[in-house]
Design an enzyme around this catalytic site. Sequence first.
Site, PDB file in Angstrom:
ATOM      1  N   LYS A 106       0.820  -1.217   0.000  1.00 11.27           N
ATOM      2  CA  LYS A 106       0.000   0.000   0.000  1.00 11.27           C
ATOM      3  C   LYS A 106       0.849   1.260   0.000  1.00 11.27           C
ATOM      4  CE  LYS A 106       0.207  -1.004   4.696  1.00 11.27           C
ATOM      5  NZ  LYS A 106       0.422  -2.347   5.266  1.00 11.27           N
ATOM      6  N   GLU A 130      -5.402  -6.315  -4.782  1.00 10.11           N
ATOM      7  CA  GLU A 130      -6.524  -6.533  -3.862  1.00 10.11           C
ATOM      8  C   GLU A 130      -6.074  -6.577  -2.408  1.00 10.11           C
ATOM      9  OE1 GLU A 130      -9.826  -6.252  -2.704  1.00 10.11           O
ATOM     10  OE2 GLU A 130     -10.173  -7.064  -4.708  1.00 10.11           O
ATOM     11  N   GLY A 188       1.061  -9.574  18.850  1.00 12.46           N
ATOM     12  CA  GLY A 188       1.583  -9.508  17.493  1.00 12.46           C
ATOM     13  C   GLY A 188       0.784  -8.624  16.552  1.00 12.46           C
ATOM     14  N   LYS A 206      -3.944   3.790   2.645  1.00 14.79           N
ATOM     15  CA  LYS A 206      -5.101   3.057   2.142  1.00 14.79           C
ATOM     16  C   LYS A 206      -6.215   4.005   1.706  1.00 14.79           C
ATOM     17  CE  LYS A 206      -3.927  -0.918   5.018  1.00 14.79           C
ATOM     18  NZ  LYS A 206      -4.258  -1.709   6.231  1.00 14.79           N
TER      19      LYS A 206
END
Length: 444
Positions: A106, A130, A188, A206
Amino acid sequence: MIEYRNLRVVLLGGGSVGAQVAALLLEHGDELANRSGAGLELVGVAVRDLDAERTPAIPAHLLTTDAESLILGADIVVELMGGLEPARSYILQAINSGADVITANKALLATHGPELFEAAEQVGAQLYYEAAVGGAIPIIRPLRDSLAGDRVTRILGIVNGTTNFILDRMDVNGDTLENALAVATELGYAEADPTADIGGYDAAQKAAILASLAFHTTVPLESVHREGITEVTAQQVDAARKAGFVVKLLAICERIAIVDADGAETGEYGVSARVHPALIPAAHPLAAVHGANNAVFVQAEAAGSLMFYGAGAGGLETASAVLGDLVSAARRHVIGGPGIAESTHATIEVLPMSSVRTRYQITLTVVDQPGVLATIASLFSVHGVSVEAVSQSVSDGTTASLPTATLVIVTHEATEASLASTVAALGSNDAVSAVDSVLRVEGL
């Protein structure tokens, strides 16, 4: 058994996503061939360190540090290494050698997308991405293809799982931001340096991609207004919950009517993209997005409201989106013909944050004496902001030996410029001891 032509697939990057893609491609190769009409032969995985531990493991004979040699012999290149360079150079090399490219990068698309798409269009290649925005959530194809004949008016997106996990912990468990971040790191969900997430940088990248797709025009990353969640407090989240709201970090992309100096609509439209914490009503579908999940809420003129929900990150989940792109790329090779160009050729003006119209919830500590409410109301009026609701509670504190009270003010919709000037005026007024909280209100 059907005999298929083979397509040579190369992976750039063998991290958590790359390792999962390699494993699934090797394990389900026959199934994927049946779906795409071509054999998908994984011929190599370019990595920085041949000896690094990978889960799942990648067969040693596929690993190499020589990415360029792999690219030159590939039909499809899957870039999962991240970062701007050398990813950009490798993708351009792949495109110029005639390969289709799949990426989950991105940051690269938000920064160099127009250059990469133009290069692909020039040679008839295709760039698939995608996995770059919503992880496993299918959002790129719906915006690019399914809604191409509609007019998207607004997108509200929870597109960063780390910040959603943190804000959800603060809402459900009453954690402070620091405690919730510690839990996210332990599980995480957050990196050792969480700046990209909690600073809103990941979500802004994004938002630039989503806005460019939705409005068919290039929205540069530098045009995306960005605020992170670092200033959100447990008190704000608690107050929001009691008032029937939830605090979320939202990526908001919208079509905005342009107005003249007198405030009249000109008939022209611009677009805006922004990322910031916001209050949304508890009844809104996005309020029910918990944990590290993502969701994108799309509003279109004909289709109405649509919501896409699911896992926004994770190696296996993101690999699902990558493999979907891989099957699409293979089908394109079987059919033949040039790739589909990006529909970002409209020249819609990208508007600054000051043009955005929204609502605010402003919490003030004020001196508790007669005339203060009238003074504050006049400040809103002077700056052209209408007040929708006011609630008051007496505070335990004092200012210069005077008792204080807390005011929570919700505004009607106004321009960001008017709202910002109102907040500045409140902060410098003697009747206001402190501007405790300022949050935008969305989704009403």
